[in-house]
Design a protein around this motif. Structure first.
Motif, short mmCIF file in Angstrom:
data_model
loop_
_atom_site.label_atom_id
_atom_site.label_comp_id
_atom_site.label_asym_id
_atom_site.label_seq_id
_atom_site.Cartn_x
_atom_site.Cartn_y
_atom_site.Cartn_z
N GLY A 44 -44.37 9.41 -18.45
CA GLY A 44 -45.14 8.17 -18.46
C GLY A 44 -44.78 7.30 -19.65
N THR A 45 -44.65 7.93 -20.81
CA THR A 45 -44.27 7.18 -22.01
C THR A 45 -42.90 6.54 -21.82
OG1 THR A 45 -45.46 8.83 -23.28
CG2 THR A 45 -44.06 7.32 -24.50
N TYR A 46 -41.99 7.31 -21.26
CA TYR A 46 -40.65 6.76 -21.03
C TYR A 46 -40.73 5.53 -20.12
CZ TYR A 46 -35.91 6.13 -19.50
OH TYR A 46 -34.70 5.57 -19.22
N LEU A 47 -41.48 5.66 -19.03
CA LEU A 47 -41.54 4.56 -18.06
C LEU A 47 -42.21 3.32 -18.65
CD1 LEU A 47 -42.39 6.46 -14.76
CD2 LEU A 47 -40.20 5.50 -15.47
N VAL A 48 -43.26 3.56 -19.44
CA VAL A 48 -43.97 2.41 -20.01
C VAL A 48 -43.07 1.64 -20.99
CG1 VAL A 48 -45.79 1.83 -21.64
CG2 VAL A 48 -46.30 3.26 -19.69
N TYR A 49 -42.29 2.37 -21.77
CA TYR A 49 -41.42 1.70 -22.74
C TYR A 49 -40.09 1.28 -22.15
CZ TYR A 49 -44.56 2.65 -26.59
OH TYR A 49 -45.62 2.66 -27.43
N ASN A 50 -39.86 1.66 -20.90
CA ASN A 50 -38.60 1.33 -20.25
C ASN A 50 -38.43 -0.20 -20.17
OD1 ASN A 50 -36.31 1.34 -18.78
ND2 ASN A 50 -37.24 2.05 -16.89
N GLY A 51 -37.27 -0.68 -20.59
CA GLY A 51 -37.01 -2.11 -20.52
C GLY A 51 -37.59 -2.89 -21.69
N ARG A 52 -38.16 -2.21 -22.67
CA ARG A 52 -38.75 -2.92 -23.80
C ARG A 52 -37.93 -2.75 -25.07
NH1 ARG A 52 -43.17 -4.82 -21.74
NH2 ARG A 52 -44.41 -3.60 -20.28
N SER A 53 -36.76 -2.16 -24.95
CA SER A 53 -35.93 -2.02 -26.14
C SER A 53 -35.40 -3.38 -26.56
CB SER A 53 -34.75 -1.09 -25.85
OG SER A 53 -35.22 0.22 -25.66
N LEU A 54 -35.43 -3.64 -27.87
CA LEU A 54 -35.00 -4.94 -28.36
C LEU A 54 -33.51 -4.95 -28.66
CD1 LEU A 54 -38.00 -5.75 -30.67
CD2 LEU A 54 -37.40 -6.85 -28.53
N VAL A 55 -32.95 -3.80 -28.97
CA VAL A 55 -31.51 -3.73 -29.23
C VAL A 55 -30.91 -2.66 -28.33
CG1 VAL A 55 -31.72 -4.50 -31.60
CG2 VAL A 55 -31.88 -2.08 -31.10
N GLY A 56 -29.63 -2.77 -28.07
CA GLY A 56 -28.94 -1.80 -27.24
C GLY A 56 -28.68 -0.52 -27.99
N PRO A 57 -28.03 0.44 -27.38
CA PRO A 57 -27.58 0.45 -25.98
C PRO A 57 -28.75 0.57 -25.00
CG PRO A 57 -26.49 2.16 -27.30
CD PRO A 57 -27.63 1.64 -28.10
N TYR A 58 -28.60 -0.10 -23.87
CA TYR A 58 -29.63 -0.04 -22.85
C TYR A 58 -29.27 1.03 -21.82
CZ TYR A 58 -30.80 -4.45 -25.03
OH TYR A 58 -31.14 -5.40 -25.95
N PRO A 59 -30.27 1.49 -21.06
CA PRO A 59 -30.01 2.61 -20.12
C PRO A 59 -28.81 2.36 -19.21
CG PRO A 59 -32.34 2.15 -20.21
CD PRO A 59 -31.68 1.11 -21.07
N THR A 60 -28.73 1.16 -18.64
CA THR A 60 -27.65 0.93 -17.68
C THR A 60 -26.28 0.89 -18.36
OG1 THR A 60 -28.27 -1.39 -17.86
CG2 THR A 60 -28.94 -0.23 -15.87
N ASN B 326 -26.19 -5.45 -43.67
CA ASN B 326 -26.28 -4.01 -43.96
C ASN B 326 -27.68 -3.44 -43.84
OD1 ASN B 326 -23.51 -3.94 -44.53
ND2 ASN B 326 -23.90 -4.74 -46.58
N GLY B 327 -28.65 -4.27 -43.51
CA GLY B 327 -30.00 -3.76 -43.40
C GLY B 327 -30.63 -3.51 -44.75
N GLY B 337 -22.83 -4.99 -37.28
CA GLY B 337 -22.01 -4.54 -36.17
C GLY B 337 -22.26 -5.31 -34.88
N GLN B 338 -23.45 -5.94 -34.79
CA GLN B 338 -23.83 -6.56 -33.53
C GLN B 338 -23.57 -8.06 -33.50
OE1 GLN B 338 -27.79 -5.54 -32.11
NE2 GLN B 338 -27.80 -3.88 -33.58
N ILE B 344 -24.35 -14.72 -37.97
CA ILE B 344 -25.13 -14.37 -39.16
C ILE B 344 -25.36 -15.59 -40.03
CG2 ILE B 344 -24.96 -13.11 -41.34
CD1 ILE B 344 -24.28 -10.68 -39.86
N VAL B 345 -24.34 -16.43 -40.13
CA VAL B 345 -24.50 -17.66 -40.91
C VAL B 345 -25.60 -18.54 -40.31
CG1 VAL B 345 -23.35 -19.80 -41.58
CG2 VAL B 345 -22.15 -17.62 -41.80
N ASP B 346 -25.60 -18.62 -38.97
CA ASP B 346 -26.65 -19.40 -38.29
C ASP B 346 -28.03 -18.80 -38.56
OD1 ASP B 346 -24.78 -21.08 -37.27
OD2 ASP B 346 -24.64 -20.07 -35.32
#
Lengths: 203, 362
Positions: A44-60, B326-327, B337-338, B344-346
């Protein structure tokens, strides 16, 4: 035990249910029921947070369906071998019991090998437990399942060793059956995880 | 379950009782079915655009769930012998399952489960949202107010969004109306066209419903509860917190870009970075997801407030750039890296414009 469900048992089963052996099996079923809830919370926790990651890598980006299908198949077949192992010990066929139990442990280890490969690959791609919500929930869920598989493999190996240490009696069939229940449960949890985490992601 | 070979079961009394009919042939059959189902599941996903192109996403989701439930039940019934075993076991396991499934349903009712929504969304819309990035919807805390917005709405079936709507407030608070800056009142009914989300600092949880009320009342001249207003108020729209951000201080309104940077540079550090704050803002709320921690308007959240005059690690371009590359300890990730050098300048330019804003505003 019979006092737990007095009305349920047919007469011929009552004698079995009043032995301490049946208690162990009942305890295993109760443990499995509680483990169900445990995994439901993680899934359930996985599903609720699924798609809410702000940075990659993403699941797909990194989930690999063909690879995971193979490892799912391996785990299913180990469940099948577990049934054969139980069948063999019930017939007091110790050589076959050893063969099938070794097979289960072997297939379980292959599954774990797939998981180790997958985890290492993901970390290499930048997905760690701390990276994003996907990483945190994914590793917690599949890692917990992997720990269950590991425990199952060790359990089965200990039964295998036991069969060399002392002669196995039909009493030990119950021990094998209980270990088998645990093993099948680990399998059905993976059935759900395979669908909920891997397959649904790519629809 | 056919009673097949009863072979040597007789020498084990218990086995003969409980497991008659379970022969190896039957187990092989079950294992083959399980394997076949697994392959079908794989094929449903892998060949969904070729073999199964006739099936909609929702249908594929349905079949995936159905097939895994079938597998689940087959293993429990035939491999774990629950079918033949004492009903007490079934009782305990079933109650555990009921609680477990109930937990899943409760969680998906309380939160948005993305995969359920995606299955009902056309592929091109998903691709569009993925491309533009979700963070506009305020990923972590946004789903309450997102009932009003495009991006999230496309992901969530209306049956789900309906559940998240808050009850219509009985009292229309004068202060809530006054939150709208006078300069921002534009043509009526354009809440959804403004492109922004109703981010309210203290009333974020009020979500869309209050604005719904505001819009309805502005159109009908009545408050939702039926109380007539003295005269129909002017059409009200929401402030667009993103668009106005770099240009908020009156002194900077002429040219939002450069002047903001200069003001910030003079205040916070020794040099301006020469980046484009507008592009930086897009990265901030979009692709890089800074807004997830620092807030949509940079006002802070999990991460520090970027709009005040306080710079934990220095407000000059070099320090901010170092932070981005670098965080910093305590949770700020490295974006070196991203993000490209130009990005970054922007971003530095945008972050500096935020800092200058708070300082000169107060």
């Amino acid at each position: 035990v019979s006092s737990l469900a007095p009305g349920h048992a047919p007469a011929e089963h009552a004698e079995h249910r009043s032995t301490p052996l049946a208690d162990r099996k009942l305890l295993m079923w109760i443990f499995l029921a509680s483990d169900c809830m445990f995994f439901a919370a993680l899934i359930g926790t996985y599903l609720v947070y699924n798609g809410r990651s702000l940075v990659g890598p993403y699941p797909t980006d990194i989930l690999d369906i063909p690879l995971t299908t193979v490892s799912t198949f391996v785990l299913l077949m180990s469940s099948f071998l577990m049934v054969l192992a139980l069948h063999a010990i019930r017939l007091n066929d110790i050589p076959k019991f050893r063969l099938w139990t070794l097979g289960v442990a072997f297939f379980g280890s292959i599954f774990l090998g797939f998981q180790v490969y997958e985890f290492r690959h993901f970390v290499h791609e930048g997905l760690t437990l701390q990276q994003n919500l996907f990483g945190s929930t994914f590793f917690t869920l599949t890692g917990t399942h992997g720990v269950h598989v590991t425990i199952g493999v060790l359990w089965l190996l200990s039964l295998l060793i036991l069969s060399y240490v002392r002669p196995m009696s039909s009493q030990d069939a119950l021990s094998v059956e209980i270990a088998g229940l645990y093993w099948h449960f680990v399998d059905i949890v993976w059935i759900i995880i395979f669908t909920a985490v891997y397959l649904v992601e790519f629809i | 379950m056919a009673k097949k070979t009863a072979n040597d079961h007789a020498d084990d009394h218990e086995a003969a009782h409980k497991h008659e009919g379970s022969s190896i042939g039957f187990y092989i059959f079950i294992a083959l079915v399980l394997g076949a189902i697994t392959y079908v599941e794989f094929a449903l996903v892998e060949y969904q655009t070729t073999w199964f192109s006739a099936l909609s996403s929702g249908a594929i989701l349905f079949w995936l769930i159905a097939l895994s439930v079938v597998k689940f039940i087959m293993v429990v019934m035939f491999f774990m012998h629950l079918q033949q075993d004492d009903r007490t076991f079934t009782g305990f396991f079933t109650s555990g399952m009921v609680i477990a499934v109930g937990t899943l349903f409760a969680l998906s009712a309380l939160f948005t489960v993305r995969s359920l929504g995606v299955a009902q969304t056309p592929q091109e819309e998903i691709a569009k949202v993925r491309q533009e990035g979700l963070p506009e919807a305020g990923d972590d805390e946004g789903h309450a107010e997102a009932a009003e917005g495009h991006a999230e709405e496309t992901l969530v079936p209306s049956s789900l969004t309906h559940r998240f709507e808050y009850p219509t407030p009985k009292v229309l608070n004068e202060d809530i109306i006054n939150l709208t800056p006078p300069g921002q009142i534009i043509a009526g009914g354009s809440v959804q066209d403004s492109g922004g989300y109703p981010v309210m600092q203290d009333a974020a949880t009020a979500g869309g419903s209050i604005f719904e009320v505001l819009r309805e009342s502005s159109e009908s001249g009545q408050i939702a509860g039926g109380i007539p207003l003295a005269s129909p108020p002017p059409p009200i729209t929401l402030p667009d917190p993103f668009a106005q951000q770099p240009a908020q201080p009156p002194a900077q309104q002429g040219q939002p870009g450069q002047e903001a940077v200069q003001a910030a540079g003079a205040q916070g550090g020794d040099e301006s970075s020469g980046g484009d704050p507008a592009a930086g803002e897009a990265l901030f709320v979009g692709a890089l997801g800074c807004a997830g921690c620092h807030g949509q308007d940079g006002g802070g959240g999990i991460g520090p407030n970027l709009t005040d005059a306080e710079w934990i690690y220095g407000g000059d371009a070099a320090s901010i750039s170092e932070t981005l590359h670098n965080g910093r300890p305590g949770g700020m990730p490295a974006f070196g890296g991203q993000a490209s050098e130009e990005e970054i300048v922007d971003l530095v330019a945008y972050v500096q414009s935020l800092g200058g804003q708070g300082a000169s505003g107060e």
